[in-house]
Design a protein around this motif. Structure first.
Motif, PDB file in Angstrom:
ATOM      1  N   ALA A 195       9.940  -1.522  11.884  1.00  0.00           N
ATOM      2  CA  ALA A 195      10.383  -2.917  11.826  1.00  0.00           C
ATOM      3  C   ALA A 195       9.570  -3.712  10.799  1.00  0.00           C
ATOM      4  CB  ALA A 195      10.273  -3.562  13.209  1.00  0.00           C
ATOM      5  N   ALA A 196       8.265  -3.467  10.732  1.00  0.00           N
ATOM      6  CA  ALA A 196       7.426  -4.152   9.744  1.00  0.00           C
ATOM      7  C   ALA A 196       7.830  -3.753   8.330  1.00  0.00           C
ATOM      8  CB  ALA A 196       5.951  -3.832   9.994  1.00  0.00           C
ATOM      9  N   ASN A 197       8.170  -2.492   8.137  1.00  0.00           N
ATOM     10  CA  ASN A 197       8.639  -2.022   6.836  1.00  0.00           C
ATOM     11  C   ASN A 197       9.924  -2.748   6.439  1.00  0.00           C
ATOM     12  OD1 ASN A 197       8.365   0.079   4.640  1.00  0.00           O
ATOM     13  ND2 ASN A 197      10.436   0.498   5.362  1.00  0.00           N
ATOM     14  N   ASP A 198      10.829  -2.931   7.387  1.00  0.00           N
ATOM     15  CA  ASP A 198      12.076  -3.654   7.116  1.00  0.00           C
ATOM     16  C   ASP A 198      11.795  -5.096   6.684  1.00  0.00           C
ATOM     17  OD1 ASP A 198      13.648  -1.480   7.658  1.00  0.00           O
ATOM     18  OD2 ASP A 198      14.587  -2.324   9.450  1.00  0.00           O
ATOM     19  N   ARG A 199      10.896  -5.759   7.410  1.00  0.00           N
ATOM     20  CA  ARG A 199      10.564  -7.146   7.048  1.00  0.00           C
ATOM     21  C   ARG A 199       9.952  -7.212   5.651  1.00  0.00           C
ATOM     22  NH1 ARG A 199       9.209  -7.000  12.429  1.00  0.00           N
ATOM     23  NH2 ARG A 199       7.001  -6.641  12.005  1.00  0.00           N
ATOM     24  N   GLN A 200       9.070  -6.276   5.352  1.00  0.00           N
ATOM     25  CA  GLN A 200       8.442  -6.239   4.040  1.00  0.00           C
ATOM     26  C   GLN A 200       9.483  -5.967   2.951  1.00  0.00           C
ATOM     27  OE1 GLN A 200       5.760  -2.908   2.833  1.00  0.00           O
ATOM     28  NE2 GLN A 200       4.196  -4.513   2.923  1.00  0.00           N
ATOM     29  N   ALA A 201      10.393  -5.048   3.214  1.00  0.00           N
ATOM     30  CA  ALA A 201      11.437  -4.726   2.236  1.00  0.00           C
ATOM     31  C   ALA A 201      12.317  -5.941   1.971  1.00  0.00           C
ATOM     32  CB  ALA A 201      12.277  -3.548   2.729  1.00  0.00           C
ATOM     33  N   LEU A 202      12.646  -6.687   3.004  1.00  0.00           N
ATOM     34  CA  LEU A 202      13.460  -7.895   2.804  1.00  0.00           C
ATOM     35  C   LEU A 202      12.728  -8.924   1.954  1.00  0.00           C
ATOM     36  CD1 LEU A 202      15.090  -8.295   6.329  1.00  0.00           C
ATOM     37  CD2 LEU A 202      16.250  -7.794   4.176  1.00  0.00           C
TER      38      LEU A 202
END
Length: 167
Positions: free
Chosen positions: A29-36
């Motif tokens: 989930a943190a990776n997704d937020r960072q990618a966004l």
């Protein structure tokens, strides 16, 4: 001789395994937020660079050196590629969420605690391994996206210099 775990040991083992599974899900989930966040930044910077590059390189006026326009194009290219890697890292994936569906607990009510405990951990081992593989894949995609962001100014300088020297 094997000794079965005491109930409090089983609770500790289950809690420990669940916490690890949850931590891997949190990393995804943190990776997704960072990618966004990177995606928004890259798209904004690439859009501005392409607009500025087009205005300078394709304009008939000699207000700015053409090398600057080509440098802006060179800056945008890695950012566009980085945005594509950000998109790849947030693309829908098969993730295992923590917890079990009700059918497991209905089944667990009909067997011994030891059998339910082992079945839970065996399933959790498979699901946690699935999430770990996914996390590694997404982390690699984001590493490439970040590297492209770092490369953007270098590519811009090279593109600008090349267009200046090879005109």
């Amino acid at each position: 001789m094997l000794m079965a775990l005491a109930p409090e040991d089983m609770r500790f083992a289950l809690d420990d395994a669940r916490r690890r599974h949850t931590a891997v899900v949190d990393q995804i989930a943190a990776n997704d937020r960072q990618a966004l966040g990177f995606l928004q930044l890259y798209v904004a910077l690439a859009g501005g660079s392409l607009s500025g590059g087009a205005a300078i390189a394709l304009s008939g006026a000699n207000t700015f050196p053409k090398a600057l326009g080509y440098g802006l194009f060179g800056f945008a290219v890695p950012l566009i590629l980085g945005a594509m890697f950000c998109m790849a890292s947030i693309w829908p994936s098969n993730i295992s969420l923590p917890g079990r569906k009700p059918d497991f607990w209905i089944w667990a009510n009909e067997v011994t605690a030891e059998k339910a405990y082992l079945a839970y951990l065996e399933n959790l081992a498979i699901k946690e391994a699935q999430n770990t593989r996914l996390n590694i894949k997404l982390s690699r995609l984001m590493l490439i996206a970040k590297a492209l962001g770092v490369a953007a100014p270098v590519v811009a300088i090279i593109a600008g210099a090349a267009s200046f020297w090879f005109r």
